[in-house]
Motif scaffolding. Structure first.
Motif, mmCIF file in Angstrom:
data_model
loop_
_atom_site.group_PDB
_atom_site.id
_atom_site.type_symbol
_atom_site.label_atom_id
_atom_site.label_comp_id
_atom_site.label_asym_id
_atom_site.label_seq_id
_atom_site.Cartn_x
_atom_site.Cartn_y
_atom_site.Cartn_z
ATOM 1 N N TYR A 3 0.836 -1.204 0.000
ATOM 2 C CA TYR A 3 0.000 0.000 0.000
ATOM 3 C C TYR A 3 0.871 1.255 0.000
ATOM 4 O O TYR A 3 0.586 2.219 -0.706
ATOM 5 N N TRP A 62 -5.842 9.839 -4.740
ATOM 6 C CA TRP A 62 -5.568 8.401 -4.850
ATOM 7 C C TRP A 62 -4.443 7.988 -3.911
ATOM 8 O O TRP A 62 -4.493 6.916 -3.309
ATOM 9 N N THR A 66 -5.030 5.292 -0.980
ATOM 10 C CA THR A 66 -4.215 4.083 -0.972
ATOM 11 C C THR A 66 -3.450 3.961 0.341
ATOM 12 O O THR A 66 -3.374 2.875 0.925
ATOM 13 N N ARG A 80 -9.932 0.069 0.671
ATOM 14 C CA ARG A 80 -9.360 -1.072 -0.059
ATOM 15 C C ARG A 80 -10.104 -1.282 -1.373
ATOM 16 O O ARG A 80 -9.492 -1.542 -2.404
ATOM 17 N N VAL A 83 -9.025 1.245 -3.775
ATOM 18 C CA VAL A 83 -7.703 0.924 -4.310
ATOM 19 C C VAL A 83 -7.833 -0.077 -5.461
ATOM 20 O O VAL A 83 -7.114 0.016 -6.463
ATOM 21 N N HIS A 131 -1.224 -1.579 -7.173
ATOM 22 C CA HIS A 131 -2.441 -1.281 -6.421
ATOM 23 C C HIS A 131 -3.264 -2.552 -6.198
ATOM 24 O O HIS A 131 -3.759 -2.797 -5.096
ATOM 25 N N ALA A 135 -4.144 -4.518 -2.616
ATOM 26 C CA ALA A 135 -5.522 -4.748 -2.156
ATOM 27 C C ALA A 135 -5.821 -6.240 -2.005
ATOM 28 O O ALA A 135 -6.579 -6.629 -1.121
#
Length: 139
Positions: A3, A62, A66, A80, A83, A131, A135
Motif C-alpha cells: 500500500y 488516490w 491508498t 481497499r 484501491v 495497487h 488490495a
C-alpha cells in the motif's frame, strides 16, 4: 508495505503533474497532452494549468486513499475497494500498449507511438498491478 509503495507511486505522479504546470509547453508536449494544450499554455490561457491541476489533485487523492487503505483504521476496508478501482483504472490505461505495439496512432496529434509512450503504458500497468496486489494480498 505494498500500500505504501502504491501510494508513493501516486504521489510521484502528483508531483510530476504539478511540475508540468510550472514547466508548461515542453512538459505538455513530452507528456503527450497535445499541441492544442501546449499552444494554449504558450498563449497564456489558464485552462491547461487548471486541467493539469485537476488531474494532479486526483493523483493526490488516490495517494491518500491508498495510504489509508493500508493503515487498518476506520473506513480502511472501504478504501481497499477504492484501491481496487484505482488499480483497474491504471491497468486499463496501461492496456493502450497493445494498440501502441500495433502501431496505432493513439498518441496525441496522430503521431506514431514513441518510446516514451510505451514507457508510460508499462508504468501504468505496473502501478495498476501494484495497487491490485496491495488490495488483494493485504497483511
Amino acid at each position: 508495505m505494498l500500500y505504501l509503495l502504491a501510494a508513493l507511486a501516486d504521489l510521484i505522479l502528483f508531483l510530476l503533474h504539478v511540475a508540468a504546470i510550472f514547466i508548461g509547453e515542453p512538459a505538455y508536449l513530452f507528456l503527450r497532452a497535445g499541441r492544442v494544450m501546449a499552444e494554449a499554455d504558450t498563449n497564456g490561457e489558464s485552462w491547461p494549468a487548471l486541467l493539469t491541476a485537476f488531474v494532479s489533485t486526483v493523483f493526490l487523492i488516490w495517494a491518500l486513499v491508498t495510504y489509508w487503505a493500508g493503515t487498518g483504521r476506520k473506513l480502511s476496508g472501504l478504501a481497499r475497494y477504492l484501491v481496487i478501482a484505482i488499480g483497474c483504472v491504471f491497468v486499463l490505461r496501461g492496456c493502450l500498449i497493445f494498440f501502441q505495439l500495433g502501431g496505432y496512432t493513439l498518441a496525441s496529434d496522430g503521431e506514431v507511438p514513441q518510446l516514451r509512450d510505451f514507457i508510460f503504458s508499462l508504468s501504468a500497468l505496473g502501478i495498476g498491478g501494484l495497487h491490485l496486489a496491495a488490495a488483494i494480498w493485504r497483511r
